[in-house]
Design a protein around this motif. Structure first.
Motif, PDB file in Angstrom:
ATOM      1  N   ARG A 168      13.433  -2.729  -1.899  1.00 50.89           N
ATOM      2  CA  ARG A 168      11.795  -3.800  -1.581  1.00 50.89           C
ATOM      3  C   ARG A 168      10.935  -2.451  -0.686  1.00 50.89           C
ATOM      4  O   ARG A 168       9.557  -1.891  -1.004  1.00 50.89           O
ATOM      5  CB  ARG A 168      10.990  -4.737  -0.684  1.00 50.89           C
ATOM      6  CG  ARG A 168      11.721  -5.940  -1.826  1.00 50.89           C
ATOM      7  CD  ARG A 168      11.019  -6.850  -0.544  1.00 50.89           C
ATOM      8  NE  ARG A 168      11.352  -8.633  -1.308  1.00 50.89           N
ATOM      9  CZ  ARG A 168      10.613  -9.515  -1.174  1.00 50.89           C
ATOM     10  NH1 ARG A 168       9.766  -9.389  -0.008  1.00 50.89           N
ATOM     11  NH2 ARG A 168      11.075 -10.723  -1.509  1.00 50.89           N
ATOM     12  N   LYS A 169      11.477  -1.769  -0.323  1.00 47.51           N
ATOM     13  CA  LYS A 169      11.113  -0.338   0.430  1.00 47.51           C
ATOM     14  C   LYS A 169      10.492   0.322   0.061  1.00 47.51           C
ATOM     15  O   LYS A 169       9.398   1.451  -0.230  1.00 47.51           O
ATOM     16  CB  LYS A 169      12.143  -0.324   1.942  1.00 47.51           C
ATOM     17  CG  LYS A 169      11.378   0.898   3.040  1.00 47.51           C
ATOM     18  CD  LYS A 169      13.106   1.785   3.771  1.00 47.51           C
ATOM     19  CE  LYS A 169      13.327   0.294   4.569  1.00 47.51           C
ATOM     20  NZ  LYS A 169      14.068   0.807   5.129  1.00 47.51           N
ATOM     21  N   ILE A 170      11.509   0.834  -1.754  1.00 50.68           N
ATOM     22  CA  ILE A 170      11.913   1.696  -2.372  1.00 50.68           C
ATOM     23  C   ILE A 170      10.509   1.818  -3.404  1.00 50.68           C
ATOM     24  O   ILE A 170       9.864   2.557  -3.825  1.00 50.68           O
ATOM     25  CB  ILE A 170      13.052   2.446  -3.066  1.00 50.68           C
ATOM     26  CG1 ILE A 170      13.978   2.406  -2.279  1.00 50.68           C
ATOM     27  CG2 ILE A 170      12.581   3.479  -3.869  1.00 50.68           C
ATOM     28  CD1 ILE A 170      13.143   4.107  -1.195  1.00 50.68           C
ATOM     29  N   GLY A 171      10.391   0.664  -3.976  1.00 54.99           N
ATOM     30  CA  GLY A 171       9.370  -0.118  -4.429  1.00 54.99           C
ATOM     31  C   GLY A 171       8.113   0.197  -4.371  1.00 54.99           C
ATOM     32  O   GLY A 171       7.544   0.291  -4.781  1.00 54.99           O
ATOM     33  N   ASN A 172       7.946  -0.528  -2.743  1.00 53.45           N
ATOM     34  CA  ASN A 172       6.362  -0.567  -2.205  1.00 53.45           C
ATOM     35  C   ASN A 172       6.463   1.030  -1.936  1.00 53.45           C
ATOM     36  O   ASN A 172       4.371   1.393  -1.918  1.00 53.45           O
ATOM     37  CB  ASN A 172       6.703  -0.974  -0.961  1.00 53.45           C
ATOM     38  CG  ASN A 172       6.117  -2.372  -1.132  1.00 53.45           C
ATOM     39  OD1 ASN A 172       5.240  -3.093  -1.299  1.00 53.45           O
ATOM     40  ND2 ASN A 172       7.352  -3.345  -0.771  1.00 53.45           N
ATOM     41  N   LEU A 173       6.937   2.123  -1.844  1.00 53.38           N
ATOM     42  CA  LEU A 173       6.367   3.815  -1.634  1.00 53.38           C
ATOM     43  C   LEU A 173       6.424   4.016  -2.290  1.00 53.38           C
ATOM     44  O   LEU A 173       5.236   4.650  -2.659  1.00 53.38           O
ATOM     45  CB  LEU A 173       8.092   4.584  -0.614  1.00 53.38           C
ATOM     46  CG  LEU A 173       8.224   4.116   0.214  1.00 53.38           C
ATOM     47  CD1 LEU A 173       9.409   5.043   0.901  1.00 53.38           C
ATOM     48  CD2 LEU A 173       6.818   4.361   1.246  1.00 53.38           C
ATOM     49  N   GLY A 174       7.270   3.942  -3.839  1.00 55.04           N
ATOM     50  CA  GLY A 174       5.947   4.438  -5.260  1.00 55.04           C
ATOM     51  C   GLY A 174       5.737   3.697  -5.417  1.00 55.04           C
ATOM     52  O   GLY A 174       3.948   5.080  -5.949  1.00 55.04           O
ATOM     53  N   LEU A 175       4.852   2.435  -5.283  1.00 54.14           N
ATOM     54  CA  LEU A 175       4.149   1.767  -5.453  1.00 54.14           C
ATOM     55  C   LEU A 175       3.189   1.837  -4.758  1.00 54.14           C
ATOM     56  O   LEU A 175       1.225   2.362  -5.419  1.00 54.14           O
ATOM     57  CB  LEU A 175       3.875  -0.034  -5.671  1.00 54.14           C
ATOM     58  CG  LEU A 175       4.490  -0.293  -6.688  1.00 54.14           C
ATOM     59  CD1 LEU A 175       5.054  -2.094  -6.509  1.00 54.14           C
ATOM     60  CD2 LEU A 175       4.317  -0.269  -8.679  1.00 54.14           C
ATOM     61  N   SER A 176       2.813   2.325  -3.821  1.00 53.04           N
ATOM     62  CA  SER A 176       1.683   2.996  -2.593  1.00 53.04           C
ATOM     63  C   SER A 176       1.355   4.018  -3.009  1.00 53.04           C
ATOM     64  O   SER A 176      -0.031   4.895  -2.848  1.00 53.04           O
ATOM     65  CB  SER A 176       2.115   3.145  -0.970  1.00 53.04           C
ATOM     66  OG  SER A 176       2.565   1.525  -1.029  1.00 53.04           O
ATOM     67  N   PHE A 177       2.295   4.938  -3.550  1.00 50.21           N
ATOM     68  CA  PHE A 177       1.497   6.263  -4.107  1.00 50.21           C
ATOM     69  C   PHE A 177       0.740   6.338  -5.269  1.00 50.21           C
ATOM     70  O   PHE A 177      -0.285   6.916  -4.925  1.00 50.21           O
ATOM     71  CB  PHE A 177       2.487   7.775  -4.241  1.00 50.21           C
ATOM     72  CG  PHE A 177       1.763   9.019  -4.698  1.00 50.21           C
ATOM     73  CD1 PHE A 177       1.317   9.604  -3.740  1.00 50.21           C
ATOM     74  CD2 PHE A 177       2.884   9.090  -5.681  1.00 50.21           C
ATOM     75  CE1 PHE A 177       1.106  10.903  -4.456  1.00 50.21           C
ATOM     76  CE2 PHE A 177       2.071  10.121  -6.623  1.00 50.21           C
ATOM     77  CZ  PHE A 177       1.413  11.516  -5.421  1.00 50.21           C
ATOM     78  N   LEU A 178       1.519   5.381  -6.035  1.00 52.51           N
ATOM     79  CA  LEU A 178       1.409   5.725  -7.647  1.00 52.51           C
ATOM     80  C   LEU A 178      -0.587   4.777  -7.280  1.00 52.51           C
ATOM     81  O   LEU A 178      -1.631   5.388  -8.339  1.00 52.51           O
ATOM     82  CB  LEU A 178       1.766   5.063  -7.828  1.00 52.51           C
ATOM     83  CG  LEU A 178       2.668   5.433  -8.865  1.00 52.51           C
ATOM     84  CD1 LEU A 178       3.541   4.888  -9.575  1.00 52.51           C
ATOM     85  CD2 LEU A 178       1.956   6.396  -9.884  1.00 52.51           C
ATOM     86  N   THR A 179      -0.556   3.426  -6.769  1.00 55.45           N
ATOM     87  CA  THR A 179      -1.691   2.973  -6.085  1.00 55.45           C
ATOM     88  C   THR A 179      -2.898   3.638  -5.448  1.00 55.45           C
ATOM     89  O   THR A 179      -4.141   3.987  -6.280  1.00 55.45           O
ATOM     90  CB  THR A 179      -1.685   1.761  -5.915  1.00 55.45           C
ATOM     91  OG1 THR A 179      -0.328   1.301  -6.031  1.00 55.45           O
ATOM     92  CG2 THR A 179      -3.138   1.077  -5.833  1.00 55.45           C
ATOM     93  N   LYS A 180      -2.613   4.762  -5.288  1.00 56.07           N
ATOM     94  CA  LYS A 180      -3.581   5.397  -4.537  1.00 56.07           C
ATOM     95  C   LYS A 180      -4.603   6.533  -4.990  1.00 56.07           C
ATOM     96  O   LYS A 180      -5.881   6.899  -5.263  1.00 56.07           O
ATOM     97  CB  LYS A 180      -2.878   7.023  -3.434  1.00 56.07           C
ATOM     98  CG  LYS A 180      -2.172   6.325  -1.530  1.00 56.07           C
ATOM     99  CD  LYS A 180      -1.392   7.197  -0.985  1.00 56.07           C
ATOM    100  CE  LYS A 180      -1.132   7.063   0.039  1.00 56.07           C
ATOM    101  NZ  LYS A 180      -1.660   6.813   0.980  1.00 56.07           N
ATOM    102  N   ALA A 181      -4.284   7.366  -6.618  1.00 56.40           N
ATOM    103  CA  ALA A 181      -4.244   7.386  -7.187  1.00 56.40           C
ATOM    104  C   ALA A 181      -5.203   7.110  -7.892  1.00 56.40           C
ATOM    105  O   ALA A 181      -5.871   7.466  -8.555  1.00 56.40           O
ATOM    106  CB  ALA A 181      -3.836   8.561  -8.103  1.00 56.40           C
ATOM    107  N   ALA A 182      -4.642   5.351  -8.453  1.00 57.86           N
ATOM    108  CA  ALA A 182      -4.978   4.694  -9.559  1.00 57.86           C
ATOM    109  C   ALA A 182      -6.963   4.034  -8.818  1.00 57.86           C
ATOM    110  O   ALA A 182      -7.714   3.689  -9.858  1.00 57.86           O
ATOM    111  CB  ALA A 182      -4.320   3.503  -9.500  1.00 57.86           C
ATOM    112  N   THR A 183      -7.094   3.661  -7.687  1.00 56.94           N
ATOM    113  CA  THR A 183      -7.626   2.811  -7.413  1.00 56.94           C
ATOM    114  C   THR A 183      -9.094   4.309  -6.134  1.00 56.94           C
ATOM    115  O   THR A 183     -10.138   3.359  -5.601  1.00 56.94           O
ATOM    116  CB  THR A 183      -7.129   1.635  -5.835  1.00 56.94           C
ATOM    117  OG1 THR A 183      -6.549   2.033  -5.287  1.00 56.94           O
ATOM    118  CG2 THR A 183      -6.099   0.891  -6.485  1.00 56.94           C
TER     119      THR A 183
END
Length: 312
Positions: free
Chosen positions: A133-148
């Motif tokens: 979950r930690k790795i998944g959330n870190l990766g998604l957080s970065f991608l979501t920064k750019a998307a949103t």
């Protein structure tokens, strides 16, 4: 807070009969009303759930819409009931509702219109988070920064949040996902309202309830949606609602970079197949085109970061 604002909680309910009563019993007294939205759960809502809190409204969907669809149903009811602040709480008892006061505080004070939990500001809690979950959330957080466009936002998929209903009224619910992409799509819509987000540090609770979302499937589910959100945001922000220097950077930089990259690959393939060296002029043209295009896109990214809505 209780006297000045009507605070409601929306609980999407699906197969959480073991936890829902406990979740309701732990809600603080500043909560005025609770909407339980039964999203065609296979497990019936326990009868004692309706009396576990003083003011509960039970809503049952005719068909399963997903966590986002259930939450939006609660949003609509809260708007109709003139609620001031809505908090989304999951039914599986993995959210510490003692933090509700912290969530609504920046909304009540007018410092933000959306507040959410951030599990990455509590180092002790972070160490307890499952590694996947930690790795998944870190990766998604970065991608979501750019998307949103919320470049300073972290832990964007956290589903424990509070939002003003006056902000909800301005959002297009059709653009907000019904399922796992719900939180991210909601934040992407807040971008166009220039809404201020407040991150509230809090631990995550991992009980015996297992998520139906496989962590290894998350990139395949989220990535195409994030790309779509990113392109949609750029188009609206820089070519529909506004046109500025960054719009020019994107218009010139994107075709230059793509042309240089594609033309470079073609020439590499062509001259390699001929077993000869590419002309110096061709190499210089490809290199220069890629560098100029890349520099323009970097300028666009820098501008996008500086104009990002505020996250406290």
């Amino acid at each position: 807070m209780q006297n000045l604002n009507k605070v409601a909680v929306v609980i999407p309910y699906y197969n959480a009969s073991k936890h829902i009563v406990k979740v309701l019993s732990k809600l603080p007294n500043i909560v005025y009303k609770v909407y339980i939205v039964d999203d065609c759960s296979l497990e019936a809502l326990p009868k004692e759930a309706l009396s576990a809190f003083s003011n509960v409204e039970y809503i049952k969907h005719e068909k399963n819409l997903g966590v986002g669809g259930a939450t939006k149903t609660g949003f609509v009811k809260a708007i109709d009931d003139n609620i001031d602040i809505v908090i989304k709480v999951d039914a599986d008892d993995q959210m510490d509702t003692s933090y509700i006061k912290d969530l609504i505080a920046p909304l009540v004070s007018g410092k933000a219109s959306y507040a959410k939990g951030n599990r990455f500001r509590d180092f002790k809690a972070l160490k307890k988070m499952p590694f996947t979950r930690k790795i998944g959330n870190l990766g998604l957080s970065f991608l979501t920064k750019a998307a949103t466009g919320y470049w300073n936002n972290f832990d964007p998929t956290n589903g424990f949040f509070a939002i003003k209903t006056e902000t909800l009224k301005r959002l297009d619910f059709d653009e907000i996902s019904n399922r796992y992409y719900f939180e991210t799509s909601l934040i992407s819509q807040l971008y166009f309202q220039d809404a201020v987000i407040k991150d509230v540090a809090m631990p995550a609770i991992y009980a015996d309830e297992k998520s139906s979302m496989n962590v290894w499937k998350m990139p395949f589910v989220f990535f195409p949606k994030l790309i779509k959100t990113f392109i949609n945001r750029l188009f609206k922000a820089y070519f529909v609602y506004d046109f500025n220097i960054s719009s020019i950077y994107i218009l010139i930089g994107t075709p230059l970079f793509l042309f240089g990259f594609i033309y470079g690959i073609y020439n590499w393939w062509f001259y390699s197949s001929q077993a000869v060296f590419a002309p110096t002029g061709t190499i210089m043209l490809v290199t220069l085109t890629i560098i100029v295009g890349f520099q323009l896109l970097l300028q666009a990214v820098h501008y996008d970061i500086t104009k990002a809505p505020k996250v406290n």
